[in-house]
Motif scaffolding. Structure first.
Motif, short mmCIF file in Angstrom:
data_model
loop_
_atom_site.label_atom_id
_atom_site.label_comp_id
_atom_site.label_asym_id
_atom_site.label_seq_id
_atom_site.Cartn_x
_atom_site.Cartn_y
_atom_site.Cartn_z
N ARG A 152 0.86 -1.18 0.00
CA ARG A 152 0.00 0.00 0.00
C ARG A 152 0.90 1.23 0.00
NH1 ARG A 152 -4.95 -1.57 4.20
NH2 ARG A 152 -5.67 -3.40 3.02
N GLU A 237 -2.30 -11.45 4.51
CA GLU A 237 -3.07 -11.72 3.29
C GLU A 237 -3.62 -10.44 2.66
OE1 GLU A 237 -5.84 -12.49 6.87
OE2 GLU A 237 -3.73 -12.78 6.33
N GLU A 238 -3.48 -9.31 3.34
CA GLU A 238 -3.96 -8.05 2.78
C GLU A 238 -2.84 -7.15 2.29
OE1 GLU A 238 -6.48 -6.04 5.54
OE2 GLU A 238 -8.09 -7.53 5.40
N GLU A 239 -1.62 -7.34 2.79
CA GLU A 239 -0.57 -6.37 2.47
C GLU A 239 0.79 -6.96 2.14
OE1 GLU A 239 -0.27 -2.70 4.51
OE2 GLU A 239 -2.16 -2.95 5.59
N LEU A 264 -7.88 -11.32 -2.41
CA LEU A 264 -8.20 -10.13 -1.64
C LEU A 264 -9.24 -9.29 -2.37
CD1 LEU A 264 -7.78 -8.07 0.66
CD2 LEU A 264 -5.87 -7.13 -0.67
N HIS A 265 -9.03 -9.07 -3.65
CA HIS A 265 -9.95 -8.25 -4.42
C HIS A 265 -11.32 -8.91 -4.57
CE1 HIS A 265 -6.54 -5.67 -6.41
NE2 HIS A 265 -6.47 -5.75 -5.09
N ARG A 267 -12.72 -10.62 -2.25
CA ARG A 267 -13.41 -10.31 -0.99
C ARG A 267 -13.95 -8.88 -1.01
NH1 ARG A 267 -8.86 -13.20 1.02
NH2 ARG A 267 -7.84 -11.33 1.84
N TRP A 268 -13.19 -7.97 -1.61
CA TRP A 268 -13.67 -6.60 -1.74
C TRP A 268 -14.97 -6.55 -2.54
CZ3 TRP A 268 -8.75 -3.46 -3.57
CH2 TRP A 268 -7.81 -3.42 -2.52
N THR A 296 -8.23 0.39 -1.07
CA THR A 296 -8.34 -0.73 -0.12
C THR A 296 -9.76 -1.29 -0.07
OG1 THR A 296 -8.75 0.82 1.70
CG2 THR A 296 -6.47 0.10 1.36
#
Length: 317
Positions: A152, A237-239, A264-265, A267-268, A296
């Motif tokens: 990020r 798992e996010e970053e 991750l995306h 899940r978004w 995010t």
């Protein structure tokens, strides 16, 4: 940093990890900067502050500098202004064998290699970029490794934490994935001593077997000299999706990073009210959300709510 372990002679930031968009690591990071700038601009427009674009300093080596510059030029800086990107070279050090002998490039010349990411300090000084930052009014620096597909860049949450703590330095950390993971850990040397990083090769076996430790994403040799340091733990798992080894290796491959991004995306998208269909198991695929759409996972409802996406695919404007 060259992608030699990935089977590529190009700078690692030029590497395409196989996402549906085909974007390189550099493009993903550039577009995250554009997204943060857009979010900051919207916030500023609601208040009275003045918005200043983020300046991107990219450290190259003598072996990757020209290729990196040409890559950015050929892609029109991925939508950024050319004058908000500055390239500078790190230093080199002689190559030495394990038995302490110099490695020769030719019979009359010692081979050299980049001096590591810790060389960023001397490189910034020798390139006169500290003065450049002062001239631009730069107050905070966010340093990261180019080979993290989920990094990020200019994370406002992390920056806010850093400012709120009032410390001189801060670092994001993740917990070790497994006891034998070859990563350094943050430690305190002595009771109440400063934070420092101990490499995995230097860890006592009893400590190396622990997993309840924080693993640095970047090596900061200067941390022990900072008057105060804060650690900011994030979800792996996010970053944290490192790209270090060829596909076919056991860990940290383009394929493992690609799946971390897609999952991750996905899940978004679901959280924003979207639906997914797929012809292969969803754990082996997912969707890619363009950084130009969301940093995010925010602001996706208008794009995703009630819509069905067939994985794998890219969601963009």
């Amino acid at each position: 940093m060259a992608g030699t372990r990935l089977g590529s002679s190009d700078p690692k930031g030029c590497f395409n990890i196989g996402l549906p968009s085909g974007k390189s690591l550099f493009q993903l990071q550039a577009e995250r900067i554009l997204c943060v700038q857009s979010l900051a601009s919207q916030s500023v427009n609601e208040g009275s502050a003045r918005f200043t674009p983020i300046h991107w300093y990219i450290m190259t080596s003598p072996f990757t500098d020209e290729l990196t510059r040409k890559f950015f030029e050929s892609h029109k800086y991925f939508g950024l202004e050319a004058d908000q990107v500055t390239f500078f070279q790190q230093g080199t050090i002689p190559c030495v064998s394990k038995d302490g002998r110099f490695i020769m490039e030719t019979p009359y010349r010692v081979a050299k290699s980049p001096d590591g990411n810790g060389g960023v300090y001397s490189a910034l000084k020798s390139s006169k970029l500290l003065e450049d930052m002062a001239m631009r009014g730069v107050k905070y620096l966010d340093c990261y490794g180019v080979d993290n597909a989920l990094v990020r860049v200019a994370d406002p949450t992390f920056l806010g934490y850093f400012i709120d703590k009032g410390v001189a330095t801060a670092a994001k950390v993740v917990r070790k994935a497994y006891p034998q993971e070859k990563v350094g850990v943050f430690v305190r040397r002595g009771k109440g001593g400063p934070h420092s990083v101990v490499e995995y090769s230097e860890l006592d076996p009893s400590l190396a077997s622990e997993i309840n430790q924080a693993t640095e994403q970047f090596i900061f040799d200067a941390f022990p000299y900072a008057p105060s340091t804060a650690l900011f733990e994030v979800l792996r798992e996010e970053e944290f999706a490192p790209v270090k080894n060829n596909n076919g290796s056991n860990f940290d491959t383009p394929e493992s990073a690609r799946l971390l991004v897609l999952r991750l995306h996905a899940r978004w998208v679901v959280a924003a009210g979207g639906f997914l269909t797929h012809t292969v198991p969803l754990y082996a695929t997912g969707v890619e959300v363009s950084p130009l759409c969301s940093y995010t996972g925010e602001n996706l409802e208008a794009i995703c709510r009630g819509r069905t996406f067939h994985a794998p695919c890219e969601i963009s404007f």
